[in-house]
Structure formats: C-alpha cells, structure tokens
Design a protein around this motif. Structure first.
Motif, mmCIF file in Angstrom:
data_model
loop_
_atom_site.group_PDB
_atom_site.id
_atom_site.type_symbol
_atom_site.label_atom_id
_atom_site.label_comp_id
_atom_site.label_asym_id
_atom_site.label_seq_id
_atom_site.Cartn_x
_atom_site.Cartn_y
_atom_site.Cartn_z
ATOM 1 N N GLN A 163 0.818 -1.207 0.000
ATOM 2 C CA GLN A 163 0.000 0.000 0.000
ATOM 3 C C GLN A 163 0.855 1.262 0.000
ATOM 4 O O GLN A 163 0.569 2.236 -0.710
ATOM 5 C CB GLN A 163 -0.919 -0.010 1.227
ATOM 6 C CG GLN A 163 -2.020 -1.065 1.161
ATOM 7 C CD GLN A 163 -2.848 -1.105 2.425
ATOM 8 O OE1 GLN A 163 -2.608 -0.329 3.355
ATOM 9 N NE2 GLN A 163 -3.808 -2.033 2.486
ATOM 10 N N MET A 164 1.919 1.247 0.817
ATOM 11 C CA MET A 164 2.826 2.385 0.833
ATOM 12 C C MET A 164 3.482 2.585 -0.526
ATOM 13 O O MET A 164 3.612 3.715 -1.015
ATOM 14 C CB MET A 164 3.894 2.207 1.912
ATOM 15 C CG MET A 164 3.349 2.288 3.336
ATOM 16 S SD MET A 164 4.646 2.015 4.580
ATOM 17 C CE MET A 164 5.720 3.382 4.199
ATOM 18 N N SER A 165 3.873 1.474 -1.161
ATOM 19 C CA SER A 165 4.508 1.578 -2.484
ATOM 20 C C SER A 165 3.523 2.110 -3.511
ATOM 21 O O SER A 165 3.874 2.940 -4.355
ATOM 22 C CB SER A 165 5.038 0.208 -2.907
ATOM 23 O OG SER A 165 5.585 0.267 -4.202
ATOM 24 N N ALA A 166 2.271 1.666 -3.422
ATOM 25 C CA ALA A 166 1.259 2.149 -4.362
ATOM 26 C C ALA A 166 1.024 3.640 -4.170
ATOM 27 O O ALA A 166 0.878 4.401 -5.129
ATOM 28 C CB ALA A 166 -0.037 1.370 -4.182
ATOM 29 N N ARG A 167 0.989 4.072 -2.881
ATOM 30 C CA ARG A 167 0.802 5.491 -2.623
ATOM 31 C C ARG A 167 1.977 6.318 -3.170
ATOM 32 O O ARG A 167 1.795 7.418 -3.682
ATOM 33 C CB ARG A 167 0.642 5.734 -1.117
ATOM 34 C CG ARG A 167 -0.743 5.367 -0.581
ATOM 35 C CD ARG A 167 -0.965 5.990 0.777
ATOM 36 N NE ARG A 167 -0.049 5.454 1.778
ATOM 37 C CZ ARG A 167 -0.287 4.399 2.550
ATOM 38 N NH1 ARG A 167 -1.440 3.745 2.408
ATOM 39 N NH2 ARG A 167 0.594 4.002 3.439
ATOM 40 N N GLU A 168 3.192 5.759 -3.037
ATOM 41 C CA GLU A 168 4.359 6.469 -3.551
ATOM 42 C C GLU A 168 4.296 6.600 -5.072
ATOM 43 O O GLU A 168 4.648 7.638 -5.640
ATOM 44 C CB GLU A 168 5.648 5.751 -3.138
ATOM 45 C CG GLU A 168 6.022 5.931 -1.682
ATOM 46 C CD GLU A 168 6.330 7.377 -1.367
ATOM 47 O OE1 GLU A 168 6.963 8.052 -2.200
ATOM 48 O OE2 GLU A 168 5.912 7.847 -0.292
ATOM 49 N N ARG A 199 3.251 9.923 -9.808
ATOM 50 C CA ARG A 199 2.490 10.256 -11.020
ATOM 51 C C ARG A 199 1.798 11.594 -10.869
ATOM 52 O O ARG A 199 1.718 12.384 -11.816
ATOM 53 C CB ARG A 199 1.468 9.154 -11.315
ATOM 54 C CG ARG A 199 2.074 7.855 -11.808
ATOM 55 C CD ARG A 199 1.002 6.949 -12.415
ATOM 56 N NE ARG A 199 -0.006 6.573 -11.443
ATOM 57 C CZ ARG A 199 0.060 5.479 -10.654
ATOM 58 N NH1 ARG A 199 1.122 4.677 -10.753
ATOM 59 N NH2 ARG A 199 -0.893 5.191 -9.808
ATOM 60 N N LEU A 200 1.289 11.855 -9.650
ATOM 61 C CA LEU A 200 0.622 13.134 -9.417
ATOM 62 C C LEU A 200 1.618 14.289 -9.567
ATOM 63 O O LEU A 200 1.317 15.300 -10.213
ATOM 64 C CB LEU A 200 0.022 13.154 -8.013
ATOM 65 C CG LEU A 200 -0.573 14.499 -7.557
ATOM 66 C CD1 LEU A 200 -1.715 14.915 -8.454
ATOM 67 C CD2 LEU A 200 -1.029 14.396 -6.100
ATOM 68 N N GLU A 201 2.812 14.142 -9.002
ATOM 69 C CA GLU A 201 3.819 15.194 -9.116
ATOM 70 C C GLU A 201 4.221 15.407 -10.578
ATOM 71 O O GLU A 201 4.378 16.548 -11.030
ATOM 72 C CB GLU A 201 5.054 14.830 -8.278
ATOM 73 C CG GLU A 201 4.827 14.826 -6.775
ATOM 74 C CD GLU A 201 4.529 16.217 -6.252
ATOM 75 O OE1 GLU A 201 5.236 17.160 -6.648
ATOM 76 O OE2 GLU A 201 3.586 16.360 -5.459
ATOM 77 N N ALA A 202 4.388 14.298 -11.321
ATOM 78 C CA ALA A 202 4.756 14.417 -12.728
ATOM 79 C C ALA A 202 3.655 15.090 -13.530
ATOM 80 O O ALA A 202 3.917 15.908 -14.419
ATOM 81 C CB ALA A 202 5.064 13.042 -13.314
ATOM 82 N N SER A 203 2.390 14.772 -13.191
ATOM 83 C CA SER A 203 1.264 15.399 -13.897
ATOM 84 C C SER A 203 1.204 16.891 -13.613
ATOM 85 O O SER A 203 0.996 17.701 -14.520
ATOM 86 C CB SER A 203 -0.038 14.727 -13.463
ATOM 87 O OG SER A 203 -1.155 15.380 -14.023
#
Length: 1096
Positions: A63-68, A73-77
């Motif tokens: 879950q932590m890895s998925a959040r990372e 992806r959010l930061e890149a977007s």
C-alpha cells in the motif's frame, strides 16, 4: 508532520543540497509511519502467528509503495501541467512583444524623416547649364552655358568639366570631432583650448594661402551621417541613424564616385567607416583602414595615418586624392571628456601633424583639414546642440589663390556664430576646384574664399561658380519634385521665382553686375535649401496613425489582461490542499473540467494567431491589387485584427469596462503616477526635467505609505512599515545627487556623475563609491533575509562571499581604469593596465552571468532543516524548516543579484552607487507592500517601473543620443565584437529598467512559501502585466506627442529622442520579461517543487 515556521535557532548546520533535504524529509516520514504501524500491530502480533504478521506487513508495504507511485504520477502530472501553462504564458508575451515592435515600426516609418534617393548622376560633358541635352534633364537657359570665357580643356577632366580646374591633387584630413573653438585662440586655460594654433595662425599670417571657417554639421552628428553629407552634398535624415553601425554603402552620386569615374586614384588612411561606405573605391596597395569603434584607443589610428601619409607625399604620382581620417580627438572626448590633459596632448599632436603635412604641399595640391562634427561638454555627440554641430574647416595651398570679399573677413571668425559655412558646401567647392562634375544630389554652394581670387575681387569667377552650382541644384530639384509627384510653386519668394530673377540678370548684351548675379544665385540656393528641409520634414500620417492605433490597442489588451488576474486568486488553505491531494492520490480529481485546455494564455495566443492570418493575407492582397507596393502593410492590418481577436476572446458579457479601473486608493495612485508621467511629455520643460518629476513620485509614495502604516494593528509591523517607507524615500533623495545634466537644464543643473561638466572620467573620490557598495550592500540584503530565516542554504555562501567578491573586484576594475587613464604608473609597459582591467572585467562578468546563472539553475531552496527531539515525546523527531515562509522569494532573489553585479561593473563608479541604492529601494518596496498588504495592488509594479526609469537618469543617462556611454563596450572587450558589444552597451544604458524588470517576480514571490498557488499567473497577469503596461503607456504617449508636435521647434532636440528612448525601453522590458523574469520564475518554481512537491 506538517512543516511549521521555525521559532528557535537551528540546532544543526544546514544540509548542502536539496536531494539530502528531500531524503531526510522522506526518512522522517517513513520513521513516523513505521512507528505508527508498529504500535498498531503490537497487540495483533500476540494473537496471530508469524505468517499472518508477515502477510500484514507485506500488504502495508504494498500500500505504501502504491501510494508512492501515485504520488510520483501526481507530481509528474502537475509538473507537466505547469510547464504547459508556462509555455503558453511565454507565447502570449512573445506575441505582445511582436505587437509592440510592429506598432513602433509603423509609427517610426511615418515619423522619422526619409529622403528619396535619385539614381541620376552628373556627367562631365553634360553641365546643368547646357541648352537641351540628352534626356531633357538639363536646363534650357536663354543664355550661354557658362559665364566665363572658354578655357583650355573645357568640358574635360584635365581642363575642368564645368569650371576651370585649379588643383591636380587633393589631401583631405578629417580630424574627427574637431570643434571650432579647438582651433581658435581663447586663452581661458582649459585643456581643449589653445593647443591647436596652427590653423588660426596660418589663416591670419598668410590669408591668400589659407582660410579658417566654422563648419556647421547637420544633425544627427554621428560620423557616418556626416560622411554622407560631406561626399554627396545632401542632408541626412534621422532614418539614417539606424545605419550608424552597419555602414551601408553609398549608392547615390557622390564626390568619390565622380573622382573614380574621372580616373582619379583615391587612397584612404584611417577610420574604416570609409571602406564600408565606399567599397572598392580605394587603391588597395596604398590604403590602410583601421578599426573606428575602439574609443579606448587614442593613438593607433592617428599614428597609422601619420606613419603612412608622409611616404605617400613623396610619391605624388601614385595618387590623386588622399584621405586621412584621424580619430584620436574624438576618442579622447569619449574617454576623458574635452577638459583633460589627454585632449591637450592629442590636439598638440594634430597641430604638429598638420604643420608637417602643410610643408609638403605644392602649388598643384590643396590641403583640406576639417572636423566632421563637434562634441558636447562631456565629449559625446549625436544630437544637435551647438557644441555638437560646430566643427572647423581649414583649406591651404601654397599657390595663394584664396581671397576675401571684404577686408573684415581677413581674420577668421572668433566664434562659430560668425560667417559659418554648411558642411555640404564643401562638395561643390572641392568638385569645381578639382575639375570634376558636382554630384547630382548636391544642395551645397561654393565657399567664397576658394573662388574670390587672391585680391578678393574675382566676382566673375565667383558668380560663375555660384551659377553652375545653382543650376545643378535646380536640375536636382526638378527631378526630385517630378519623382515625388509634387508640383513646384512659382509664387513670389519661392525658389522658382528667385531662379527666374537670377537668370534675368545674366545677359551678354550689357555689362554684367557680377556681384549682383552672385548674390541672386546665392539667395536662390539658400531658399531652396530651406525648401528641401521642409520637404523632407513631411510625415506619413497614415503610418503614424497605424502605429499609434496598434500601440493603443496593445495597452487596452494589457489592461484587460491585468484585470483577469483578479479571477485567478488562489486560496492558500492547508486543510483544503491536503484534502485535494488526498483525493488526487486516490485517483479522484476534484474538478474533472480543470484541464490544461482552460489556460487563459493558450486561449489568447490561439485567438491572436487566428486573428492575424486573415489580416495579413488581406493586407498583402490589397497592396498587390492597388499596386502601391507596400506589401508590408499586411503586418499592421494583421496586428490590428490579431489584437481585436484577443480582446474578443477576453470579453465576457457580465463584465464591464469599469473592471479595468482600480477600486482602491493605491490603485488610483498607480494610475495617477502613470498618466501624469505620460501626459507630461507634451511639455518640453517637463520632459527635460523628468528625473526631478520621478523623484517627486518616489518621495510621494514613501510619504503616503508611511501614513498608511499608521493603520497597521501590530505595533512592530507598524514601526517597521514606517521605517521602510522613510528609507525608501530617503534613498531616492540620496540617489538624486548622482546626475548628468542635459544642455537644456543649464545653468540650473550641476553634473556630478563625472569629475566635472567637461569630463567623462570619474573623480578620485568617486572611486570609493563601488567599494562602499561592496562593503555595505551584501549586509543589507542579509538583513532583509534574516527576519524570515531565509539566509540559509546557498544564501550565506553566495551573497556573503561570491556576491561581495564580485562587487569588490568590480570596484578594483575602476581603480585600474583610473590608473590607466591618469597614467599613475608611467613606467609600466604600454597597455598593460588596459589588459589587466579587461581580463578583470571578464572575470567579474563570468562570475556574475555564467557562474551565477549556473548556481541559480541548480541551487536548492534557501532553506535548511533542523531536527530536534519533541518536548512531549522524546522518541519522536521534531522538524523545523528554516526559511520556509520565504522559500520562493529568497531563492529567486539570487537572479537579479547576479545581474546587478554585471550592471554595476558596466556602470561608472557613481552609477554603481545609484544601482546599489536602487537594490536597497527594491527590498524596501517589497517590505512596504507586504506590511501594507499591497502585494496584489498595481502600485507595486508601477513603483518598480518608476524606480527603473529614475535610475536610468541616475546612472549618467538622459533621453538624448549623446548620453549613450559607448565606451562601456570596451570594459570587457578589446575591440568591437557582435553581438556582445551592443549587449554590453544596452546593459550600461538600461541597467535600471533591466534590473527592475528582472525583479518583477519578487512582487509575488517575496515571503511566499512553497505551497503558494497561482505563482505563474500572479507574476504574469498582475506583476509583469502592470509593469509592462506602465512602459507601454509611456511609449504610446511619447509617440502621440511626438506626432502631434511634429512641427515643434524642439521636436528633434526633446520630443523625438524621448520617443525613441521610450520605444527602445519598452522592447527591452518585453525581452527581459520573457527571457529573465518568466524563465526565472519557471526555474525557481521547479526547484521549489522538486523539494517540497508541486503546489498545483
């Protein structure tokens, strides 16, 4: 845990780079998450087996890895969205730059005077007084073609084409910037007087062999335009100023063309401008051109001319015309000013040179010594002041043919106000003396002394020379009017009427009154010259209106664009930001319609391109169909339709025009300052004293902001706001002591920028100023960063050491320059100090611009992280970020500071002091705006623009061509190098406007934390928009007033130079806004986002 503003001193040294900071931040977060998970799983681990515990931990890790991954992806977007918004913003401002350029170009094409160049050439066998003639271009006169009896070789180069030839050879020596008073006895002890006595002494002692007259140049007084007038006999116009440094070859009929067509061999020595104007005219094996723009070099050109001219005088059969152009006097004026010992040395050298050269003359050779223009009290030129247009002309020949028509003319005029001759008068004089045709476009008249005879009574010869010259002018006038489609007037007093009266006096049947004939044709020439000046003062009103219209609509676009910024105010709420980011991490977008397609700048730029296309195509087609040939008019129509499309795209039905009007007293103050400054340009006295008006605005703002500070609730903030307001106003008053007075301000102004009013070097005490700046300014900047704990990260190293070192070495440069100018160490090898100073300047510029830019691009935020144990839970770490509250502003400040070092180096010592004071004022302004909650008000950008313009004057400049400090090009360079030399001169000239334009983003970024939203939009639509709008309104008004006052007596002395200054400043501000301000914001935002995450 959420970052908090630090309240205690840091407990550990700052970490070196942002990657380490980011890693430490991430480690702290992981430690906290692991501790929370351990506490939560502790009771479960007792009940479950080890297998279940491992599975639970594995799921937590997944879950932590998925959040990372979602966070990445959010930061890149967000990063891509920001880059897209920035690209469209830059595209919009590039379009605005193009609109300004088109508007200025169109107005200029109709405003700056132009002259139609005719292709006709004079011919030896076709004098203008001949009856009939091929092509009908000659005048049909009722009398014979010449007033003189036939002479041997008449109609040939050997005997004289239109007049009996007097000389076989001519030696022409141009002493650049030889002002008339340099050549006459004055006796006042000034360095530029009584050092060149030979010209006066010879004219007085041997009046039949020499004469000296004031030689009046037509403005603009730049060398290239003067050489055009001296060889063609025409009047240059202001449109020629743009070609001052391109050296476009002269294609119209001129003296050198006539010499070449007559088979004369021409040799040139000295200023290489001649080679650019007359390519292929000179004997390559004998000519020696030298670089003309190195104003530091007083001797190379002059020594080269002297070295090569005397061997040529021993080989007179190898040449017919010898031209020597010496530059030392001009360069001494530019470098030191006229009242300097180096000017005395240079004038004495020229005196000895001309003495020796005159001794080599024979009866068949005429020696002509002249200045192409003068120089003002600082040694500069380019305008139309008396000192700039009053040059000297001296002609000498051992043959003893020169005479005076009146006894009182035997002594040369004591001042240039008596008996001056126009520079264009040399053209017909030299042509007739050498037996060649007068160039077709000539407007000058023969100089009396050259044709009056030794006794001064050869009126027949003088009348013949005057008539043949007048006939050439009449022929040119007829052709020019025909080419322009203008009908000539024959009313009493017109040139045609005066011509008919003069011709009526010429008769073979009665005794001729030669003096009356001479006077009649002279009167015709004078009236015709005035007619031509008026003719070339005709303006193209259509193009001027097009230009004003484009500029006016561009201002409207900016005002509407600024008003759009009110719709985009970001709400800084940490809870809302956290909730929004949590939703985005879960894959839910708060607003599905919020896509990059909603970018305002993208909509505007697309509309601009769409609107421009039909306008450009329609303009080209219209021009083609009408046959007018002005296909370029499509650009103006395209600009108008493009602006219209942009305005339509910004229009919303619920909005009214009143939205662009301010709704606060500060907004109205910004409007009043802008409008009153621009409207005032209708007055020549207001324009002349513009620096004083700007000082009044600065003082008024400081006073009003101090009064406004009394309303601040917090006592500490109230006192602080009053302090900064007082400092802001006082610094303006201190800066006002640095001034360079223009001629129109005399005697009510005293120049302090240089050592004296007649110098262009600094006084010894002024050399201390840059050292004071290097000692004090870094500490002042530190004091402004300390309250927000922003003197962290790279700031202490860069500001405390690198920035200070750059300022110190820049101050040392001016010590080296003064030592070189003052010859402090006469035993040193020649040019050693110059070499050291140039390399020193290059080192400073490399440190400021190359190393500084690299540091700015790669530097981490000016913050540091302090970790300590939590007072409530010793097992938990507490993190404080020093400088968090000013993360944006402190880091961006490095960019204008780097540029400041370069500008201080390229300005004179007093200019360095003025720029240092301006930097302090900018920081005070930022604090005033923050404490009074005015960061979104237009008063901030307007005051920044006023500061930039005010310090334009305080760095030794005025809105006149002669105040351009051309010697700045040789601070980091040994010779002219493109494009670096123009860039260096621009940094020197417009340092105030460039620095304030680079500082515009600070109006938004100062005391802005990493989570500040809408930074790019606020910078573009609020700060940069209002800043550029100030200069756009100024340019529009100077343009409109110059057009309205186009017949004003002070047009080319006051209004036209101010318009040109405003136009260039607007384009410079546009370019700096795109290349530095917007680019700097992009780099700064990305550096902050890489560490703290993207706020939007």
């Amino acid at each position: 845990m959420s970052p908090s503003k630090p309240t205690a001193e840091k407990g550990s040294p700052p970490l070196p780079d942002y990657k380490t900071i980011a890693a430490q931040w991430a480690a702290a977060k992981r430690a906290k998450e692991a501790a929370d998970a351990a506490r939560k799983n502790e009771p479960i681990s007792v009940a479950k087996g080890s297998t279940e515990q491992k599975q639970e931990q594995e799921r937590e890790r997944e879950q932590m890895s998925a959040r990372e991954r979602r966070r990445a992806r959010l930061e890149a977007s967000r990063k891509r969205a920001y880059q897209s918004r920035w690209a469209w913003t830059a595209a919009f401002w590039t379009w605005m730059l193009c609109m300004h350029a088109v508007g200025i170009a169109y107005f200029t094409s109709g405003f700056l005077l132009t002259r139609l160049v005719l292709e006709e050439k004079s011919a030896c066998d076709a004098p203008p007084t001949a009856s009939g003639g091929s092509g009908g271009s000659e005048l049909e006169l009722g009398s014979e073609s010449s007033l003189l009896p036939p002479w041997e070789g008449k109609g040939t180069v050997d005997g004289g084409c239109w007049h009996p030839r007097t000389f076989d050879r001519a030696v022409v020596v141009v002493i650049d910037a030889l002002r008339y008073d340099f050549a006459v006895p004055i006796g006042d002890g000034k360095a530029f007087h009584d050092a060149f006595p030979f010209l006066w002494e010879t004219a007085v002692r041997e009046p039949n062999k020499a004469f000296l007259r004031p030689f009046i140049a037509d403005p603009p007084t730049s060398t290239l335009q003067r050489l055009k007038g001296l060889t063609t006999g025409t009047l240059p116009t202001f449109v020629d100023v743009g070609s001052s440094f391109s050296g476009t070859a002269i294609e119209e009929d001129n003296l050198l063309m006539q010499f070449k067509d007559a088979g004369k061999r021409i040799v040139h020595l000295g200023d290489d401008t001649w080679e650019a104007l007359f390519p292929g005219y000179f004997e390559g094996n004998l000519s020696r051109p030298y670089d003309s723009f190195n104003v530091w070099d007083l001797h190379t050109v002059d020594n080269g001319v002297i070295e090569h001219v005397f061997p040529l005088m021993e080989k007179k059969n190898d040449w017919d015309v010898l031209i020597g152009h010496c530059l030392g006097v001009d360069h001494a004026g530019h470098r030191y000013g006229p009242n300097h010992p180096e000017m005395t040395k240079k004038l004495r050298q020229m005196d000895g040179f001309i003495r020796d050269l005159a001794a080599t003359m024979d009866d068949k050779t005429v020696l002509i010594v002249m200045g192409d223009h003068g120089m003002d009290s600082k040694g500069d030129h380019g305008g139309e002041s008396e000192d700039e247009v009053e040059a000297a002309l001296w002609m000498y020949s051992p043959q003893g043919i020169f005479g005076r028509t009146k006894p009182e003319y035997a002594t040369p005029p004591a001042t240039a106000k008596s008996r001056p001759v126009n520079q264009i008068d040399l053209v017909p004089t030299l042509a007739l003396l050498m037996g060649i045709p007068i160039p077709f476009n000539n407007l000058g008249r023969p100089i009396e002394e050259a044709f009056a005879g030794a006794a001064g009574n050869s009126w027949a010869n003088l009348a013949a020379a005057e008539r043949i010259t007048a006939a050439g002018i009449k022929r040119y006038q007829t052709s020019y009017f025909a080419a322009r489609g203008i009908e000539q007037s024959s009313e009493p007093g017109s040139p045609n009427d005066l011509w008919e009266k003069a011709e009526a006096l010429v008769s073979r049947d009665t005794k001729q009154d030669w003096a009356a004939i001479f006077s009649s044709f002279a009167a015709y020439q004078e009236e015709n010259l005035q007619k031509c000046k008026a003719l070339w003062a005709r303006f193209d009103l259509k193009n001027m209106i097009f230009g004003i219209g484009i500029m006016a609509l561009g201002v409207v676009v900016l005002l509407v664009y600024i008003s759009k910024g009110e719709d985009d105010d970001a709400i800084d709420d940490e809870e809302l930001d956290l909730a929004e980011k949590s939703l985005e991490l879960q894959g839910v977008k708060p607003d599905e319609t919020a896509t990059p397609d909603d970018i305002l700048e993208k909509r505007l730029f697309s509309a601009a391109l769409l609107g421009a296309s039909p306008g450009f195509i329609g303009g080209v087609i219209s021009s083609f169909v009408s046959g007018a040939g002005d296909w370029y008019r499509g650009s103006s129509i395209a600009a108008l339709t493009s602006i219209a499309a942009v305005l339509v795209s910004m229009y919303e039905a619920q909005e009214t025009v009143f939205k662009i009007l301010p709704n606060t007293r500060w907004g109205w103050m910004a409007v009043i300052f802008t409008v009153s400054q621009s409207v005032g340009f209708a007055s020549n006295s207001y324009t002349i004293w513009e620096d004083s008006i700007l000082l009044f605005f600065i003082t008024t703002f400081g006073f009003v902001s101090a009064l406004s500070a009394l309303q601040i609730p917090s006592r500490a903030d109230r006192y602080l706001a009053i302090y900064h307001s007082v400092v802001f106003a006082l610094l303006g008053r201190v800066a006002s002591f640095s001034k360079l007075c223009r001629e129109e301000q005399m005697p009510y102004c005293a120049s302090t920028y240089y050592a004296s009013a007649t110098s262009s070097t600094s006084a010894p005490w002024q050399l201390i100023v840059p050292f004071l700046v290097s000692a004090i300014l870094p500490s002042i900047i530190k004091a402004y960063l300390k309250p927000t704990r922003s003197y962290e990260g790279l700031a202490p190293t860069w500001i405390g050491y690198v920035f200070r070192a750059g300022l110190l070495v820049a101050a040392l440069y001016w010590i080296l320059d003064a030592a070189d100018n003052g010859n402090w160490f006469p035993g040193l090898p020649d040019k050693l100090l110059k070499n050291i100073s140039v390399y020193t300047a290059q080192m400073v510029l490399g440190l400021a611009l190359i190393a500084g830019t690299t540091a700015f691009v790669w530097a981490p935020p000016c913050v540091s992280i302090v970790t300590s144990a939590s007072p409530t839970d010793p097992n938990r770490a507490q993190i404080a970020i020093m400088g968090y509250a000013n993360a944006h502003g402190a880091r961006y400040l490095l960019l204008p500071l780097n540029l400041l070092v370069a500008c201080i180096l390229l300005s004179k010592p007093m200019g360095a002091g003025a720029l240092g004071l301006m930097a302090w004022q900018v920081l005070a302004l930022l604090e005033i705006l923050d404490l009074n909650n005015l960061t979104t008000s237009p008063i901030g950008p307007v005051m920044l623009a006023i500061l930039g313009t005010f310090h334009f004057f305080k760095t030794g400049h005025q809105a006149v061509l002669s105040s351009i400090q051309w010697d700045a090009a040789f601070i980091p360079l040994f010779t002219i190098r493109y494009p670096w030399s123009p860039i260096v001169v621009a940094l020197n000239t417009f340092a105030g406007q460039i620095l304030t334009a680079a500082a515009v983003p600070l109006l938004v970024l100062w005391k802005a934390g990493p989570k500040r939203k809408g930074v790019l939009e606020a910078v573009s639509r609020r700060a940069l928009g209002a800043f550029v709008a100030y200069f756009a309104v100024e340019s529009l008004c100077t343009m409109a007033w110059a057009g309205h006052l186009r017949r004003h007596l002070m047009l080319y002395r006051v209004f036209s130079p101010r318009f040109m200054t405003a136009a260039v400043v607007l384009l410079v501000v546009d370019v700096v806004g795109i290349l530095l301000s917007l680019t700097g914001v992009r780099v700064n935002t990305m550096a902050i986002g890489e560490v703290f995450g993207w706020a939007e």
